[in-house]
Structure formats: C-alpha cells, structure tokens
Design an enzyme around this catalytic site. Sequence first.
Site, PDB file in Angstrom:
ATOM      1  NE  ARG A   4       3.648  17.719   1.221  1.00 37.76           N
ATOM      2  CZ  ARG A   4       3.403  17.406   2.491  1.00 37.76           C
ATOM      3  NH1 ARG A   4       4.394  17.116   3.307  1.00 37.76           N
ATOM      4  NH2 ARG A   4       2.172  17.397   2.955  1.00 37.76           N
ATOM      5  N   PRO A  13       2.452  10.429  -1.466  1.00 39.77           N
ATOM      6  CG  PRO A  13       0.119  10.313  -1.441  1.00 39.77           C
ATOM      7  CD  PRO A  13       1.287  10.622  -2.343  1.00 39.77           C
ATOM      8  CG  LEU A  67       0.271   2.972   2.722  1.00 31.06           C
ATOM      9  CD1 LEU A  67       1.161   1.750   2.659  1.00 31.06           C
ATOM     10  CD2 LEU A  67      -0.355   3.071   4.113  1.00 31.06           C
ATOM     11  N   GLY A  68       1.490   3.524  -1.057  1.00 29.38           N
ATOM     12  CA  GLY A  68       0.819   3.549  -2.358  1.00 29.38           C
ATOM     13  C   GLY A  68       0.116   2.239  -2.668  1.00 29.38           C
ATOM     14  N   GLY A  89      -0.956  -0.335  -5.720  1.00 36.45           N
ATOM     15  CA  GLY A  89      -0.596  -0.716  -7.090  1.00 36.45           C
ATOM     16  C   GLY A  89      -1.762  -1.354  -7.802  1.00 36.45           C
ATOM     17  CB  THR A  90      -3.799  -0.389 -10.551  1.00 36.49           C
ATOM     18  OG1 THR A  90      -2.911   0.102 -11.564  1.00 36.49           O
ATOM     19  CG2 THR A  90      -4.180   0.725  -9.599  1.00 36.49           C
ATOM     20  CE1 TYR A 127       1.859  -2.968 -14.622  1.00 39.34           C
ATOM     21  CE2 TYR A 127       0.744  -1.508 -13.096  1.00 39.34           C
ATOM     22  CZ  TYR A 127       1.888  -2.155 -13.507  1.00 39.34           C
ATOM     23  OH  TYR A 127       3.045  -2.007 -12.797  1.00 39.34           O
ATOM     24  CE  LYS A 178       4.785   1.695 -12.912  1.00 40.73           C
ATOM     25  NZ  LYS A 178       3.542   0.916 -12.770  1.00 40.73           N
ATOM     26  CG  LEU A 231       3.180  -7.125   1.170  1.00 45.17           C
ATOM     27  CD1 LEU A 231       1.677  -7.392   1.202  1.00 45.17           C
ATOM     28  CD2 LEU A 231       3.695  -6.819   2.575  1.00 45.17           C
TER      29      LEU A 231
HETATM   30  N1  LIG Z   1       7.584  -1.393 -12.246  1.00 46.82           N
HETATM   31  C1  LIG Z   1       7.381  -2.678 -12.354  1.00 46.82           C
HETATM   32  O1  LIG Z   1       7.968  -3.354 -13.183  1.00 46.82           O
HETATM   33  C2  LIG Z   1       6.424  -3.333 -11.419  1.00 46.82           C
HETATM   34  C3  LIG Z   1       6.442  -4.731 -11.288  1.00 46.82           C
HETATM   35  C4  LIG Z   1       5.526  -5.314 -10.397  1.00 46.82           C
HETATM   36  C5  LIG Z   1       4.657  -4.510  -9.664  1.00 46.82           C
HETATM   37  N2  LIG Z   1       4.654  -3.154  -9.836  1.00 46.82           N
HETATM   38  C6  LIG Z   1       3.710  -2.287  -9.102  1.00 46.82           C
HETATM   39  O2  LIG Z   1       3.771  -2.615  -7.748  1.00 46.82           O
HETATM   40  C7  LIG Z   1       2.450  -2.902  -7.277  1.00 46.82           C
HETATM   41  C8  LIG Z   1       2.554  -3.792  -6.102  1.00 46.82           C
HETATM   42  O3  LIG Z   1       2.480  -5.182  -6.487  1.00 46.82           O
HETATM   43  P1  LIG Z   1       3.205  -6.278  -5.748  1.00 46.82           P
HETATM   44  O4  LIG Z   1       2.849  -7.599  -6.265  1.00 46.82           O
HETATM   45  O5  LIG Z   1       4.609  -5.918  -5.823  1.00 46.82           O
HETATM   46  O6  LIG Z   1       2.571  -6.067  -4.293  1.00 46.82           O
HETATM   47  P2  LIG Z   1       2.712  -6.870  -2.971  1.00 46.82           P
HETATM   48  O7  LIG Z   1       1.836  -6.150  -2.018  1.00 46.82           O
HETATM   49  O8  LIG Z   1       4.163  -7.149  -2.640  1.00 46.82           O
HETATM   50  O9  LIG Z   1       2.089  -8.298  -3.309  1.00 46.82           O
HETATM   51  C9  LIG Z   1       0.758  -8.448  -3.667  1.00 46.82           C
HETATM   52  C10 LIG Z   1       0.364  -9.866  -3.282  1.00 46.82           C
HETATM   53  O10 LIG Z   1       0.419  -9.955  -1.862  1.00 46.82           O
HETATM   54  C11 LIG Z   1      -0.789 -10.441  -1.353  1.00 46.82           C
HETATM   55  N3  LIG Z   1      -1.175  -9.612  -0.174  1.00 46.82           N
HETATM   56  C12 LIG Z   1      -1.533  -8.312  -0.176  1.00 46.82           C
HETATM   57  N4  LIG Z   1      -1.780  -7.911   1.076  1.00 46.82           N
HETATM   58  C13 LIG Z   1      -1.578  -8.988   1.875  1.00 46.82           C
HETATM   59  C14 LIG Z   1      -1.688  -9.205   3.257  1.00 46.82           C
HETATM   60  N5  LIG Z   1      -2.063  -8.230   4.074  1.00 46.82           N
HETATM   61  N6  LIG Z   1      -1.392 -10.435   3.730  1.00 46.82           N
HETATM   62  C15 LIG Z   1      -1.041 -11.431   2.929  1.00 46.82           C
HETATM   63  N7  LIG Z   1      -0.913 -11.297   1.593  1.00 46.82           N
HETATM   64  C16 LIG Z   1      -1.186 -10.077   1.074  1.00 46.82           C
HETATM   65  C17 LIG Z   1      -1.829 -10.292  -2.436  1.00 46.82           C
HETATM   66  O11 LIG Z   1      -2.604 -11.436  -2.340  1.00 46.82           O
HETATM   67  P3  LIG Z   1      -4.118 -11.524  -2.908  1.00 46.82           P
HETATM   68  O12 LIG Z   1      -3.964 -11.498  -4.374  1.00 46.82           O
HETATM   69  O13 LIG Z   1      -4.571 -12.826  -2.378  1.00 46.82           O
HETATM   70  O14 LIG Z   1      -4.838 -10.342  -2.328  1.00 46.82           O
HETATM   71  C18 LIG Z   1      -1.013 -10.234  -3.715  1.00 46.82           C
HETATM   72  O15 LIG Z   1      -0.928 -11.527  -4.296  1.00 46.82           O
HETATM   73  C19 LIG Z   1       1.739  -3.436  -8.513  1.00 46.82           C
HETATM   74  O16 LIG Z   1       0.339  -3.420  -8.413  1.00 46.82           O
HETATM   75  C20 LIG Z   1       2.253  -2.472  -9.531  1.00 46.82           C
HETATM   76  O17 LIG Z   1       1.569  -1.239  -9.424  1.00 46.82           O
HETATM   77  C21 LIG Z   1       5.535  -2.565 -10.677  1.00 46.82           C
END
Ligand SMILES: NC(=O)c1ccc[n+]([C@@H]2O[C@H](COP(=O)([O-])OP(=O)(O)OC[C@H]3O[C@@H](n4cnc5c(N)ncnc54)[C@H](OP(=O)(O)O)[C@@H]3O)[C@@H](O)[C@H]2O)c1
Length: 312
Positions: A20, A22, A24-25, A27-28, A57, A86, A220
């Site tokens: 199952r 979670p 809330l994940g 991302g790295t 990554y 992936k 976000l």
């Molecule tokens: N499949 C794909 O093609 C693909 C593409 C992109 C991402 N992903 C995955 O998705 C994960 C999520 O990444 P995302 O960029 O999409 O995540 P996100 O949570 O939408 O954005 C991360 C950004 O938001 C900021 N942030 C995080 N928490 C915050 C808060 N509480 N308040 C204000 N700003 C906040 C961070 O800033 P700071 O840097 O200042 O902490 C970071 O720059 C990745 O790590 C990866 O695993 C997959």
Amino acid sequence: MDGPADLRMKRIPLNHGTGRIPALGFGTLIPDAAVTITATRDALEAGFRHFDCAERYGNEREVGKALQAGSAAGNIAREDIFVTTKLWNSNHRPERVEPAFEASLERLGLTYLDLYLIHTPFAFQPGDDQDPRDQNGNVIYDQGVNLLDTWKALETLVDHGKCRAIGLSDVGLIELKPIYESARIKPAVVQVESHPYLPETELLEYCKERGIVLLAFAPLGHGMKPGLLEDPIIVSIAARVKKTPAQVLLAWAIQRGTALLTTPRTADRARENFDISALSADALDEINRIQTRQRLNTVVSTGVPGFIPKGG
Ligand SMILES: NC(=O)c1ccc[n+]([C@@H]2O[C@H](COP(=O)([O-])OP(=O)(O)OC[C@H]3O[C@@H](n4cnc5c(N)ncnc54)[C@H](OP(=O)(O)O)[C@@H]3O)[C@@H](O)[C@H]2O)c1
C-alpha cells in the site's frame, strides 16, 4: 473527495502486489549530494515513509545511505518504508531493463523495490549516455523499441520477485490506455505533474476507475513564485485554517484521492509538509474552482526533464 481521516498516515492499496503506497511521499530530485542525504534523513525523521528516486537523479547511493542510517537510528523496518525508483529513457530496450533495475537496487542498498516506474514514455538511444545528442544538439531517440516492449520487461521483474509493483511516469491517457489494455500486469501507479493549475481530472477519473494510483509531482508547483504558493485562494484558505499555503496544497492533493511527492530540503520544511490536516468540503470546492491552468514541465512531450542539470 476523501473525508478527514489522518492524511499523514493514509496508505492507498495498489492493484497488484501486496503493498500500500503512503499517500504523502518525499521526492529525491535534489542535485546536491550532501543536501540529498540531510533532506532524506530529515524527511524520514519528520514521518515520511514513501521515497521517490530515479537513476536519472544521479543520487540513489546518497538516498540509500540516508535511508539506512535514518532507519537504524529511528528503528524503522524496511517493510515500513516504500521506495520507488525509475528506469531511464536510455534503458528502454528490454535487455537493458533488468541490469538497470539491479544497478539501481545496488546503489540504493536494497534487496527489493516497492515500485519501479518507466520514467518517461520516450526511448533514447540505448547506452550509458543519459542525454544522447546529435551534432545539432537534438536528442537522439530510439525508434527500435516501443513502450509495450519495455513494459513487458518490467512485468518480468515482478515475476522475478525483487520488484513488488510497476507503473509509468510522465504519460497521458494516449500512452496509458494501450498499455493498460494489453498489459498482463496492469500499471499500479502513474506519476505525473498535478496541482490545482493542472488537475488532470480526466486522467485521475480513468485511474480511479481502474484502481491505478495517480501520484502527483509538483504539488507546490515546484515552489515557484509567483505561483501556487501565492495564489490568492490558497493564501486565504491557509489564513482561515491556520495552516501554510504548502500544507493546504498538500491536503487538497491527498483529499482528492491522489498520492503526492513533495521535496522539502530542510528539517523545518519536512515537518511543515508532513504536518497536514484535512480541509473542509467548502475549502476543497474553492480550490477545485480555481480557473488558472499551467503546466510546468515539458517532459511529457520530449522526455527531457526540465529540472535536472545537464550531466547531473
Ligand atoms: N516524473 C517526473 O518527471 C518528475 C519531475 C519532477 C519531479 N518529480 C518528483 O517529484 C518530486 C517532487 O518535486 P517537486 O519539485 O515537484 O516538489 P514540490 O514540493 O512541488 O516543489 C519543491 C520546491 O518547493 C519548495 N518548498 C517545499 N516545501 C515548501 C514549503 N513548505 N513552503 C514553501 N516552499 C516549499 C522547495 O523549496 P526549497 O528548495 O527552498 O526547499 C522546492 O524548491 C521530485 O523530488 C521528484 O521525486 C518527478
């Protein structure tokens, strides 16, 4: 929309395997190796139990080390965490799939993966160059393999027992439907960009009807400003419920039935992003009525990730 159960603990059953996921994940996708380690440990300590990785990554080793050290310190069993990685575009040829999977497993220091995804539906020239380009700088695609061939190789990984579930990333219905219809083992998870500016409602409905989990990245909006974190509706709901805009966005994603990936890089932000609680039906409706539409990633049309430094 889901009711107000504890969103932090929610686990969604997968359509195959025993796991199952979670909701809330963490991302790295973090370019810096040292930050990868601290952020992963902070996330584990804050309560995150779902970790999303990728060979592309370039930091599976760091994530693996952080998970091992954090699990030992917190007395957390392997079975209590859910780890995904992936397959990259240059490994789509069926004969490259199992070696790529085994290499990821070795770098992560694990004996099995909870979920393995095809990172994008685009096959690049097979080989060790993750970003193959011609002399004009254009990506070299591989016309010699199709997505179903690659999918069948992933099914074999499930048969071999080290991979509990399989899925796809950066696909739309156009790619998902034919795979779903021909697959022996149906996709368990589809990871795509999704947030109030890109709700992917049609894809979500398709997935829900078939027991596929939609796993939203960029909940976000990648933290970009101006953007979702400053949207007037999100900001006003946050003030009303005494939560932060980030917490409102994450709660909305889980309550509409998706899982999500967020990437807080500090311990404070990890605690903030884990400490979410359910929004009222009115607040959810307000967010659902937001009209702005924006896609942040063009990876769905090219296979080229927008947020990874070249060679990183
Ligand atoms: N499949 C794909 O093609 C693909 C593409 C992109 C991402 N992903 C995955 O998705 C994960 C999520 O990444 P995302 O960029 O999409 O995540 P996100 O949570 O939408 O954005 C991360 C950004 O938001 C900021 N942030 C995080 N928490 C915050 C808060 N509480 N308040 C204000 N700003 C906040 C961070 O800033 P700071 O840097 O200042 O902490 C970071 O720059 C990745 O790590 C990866 O695993 C997959």
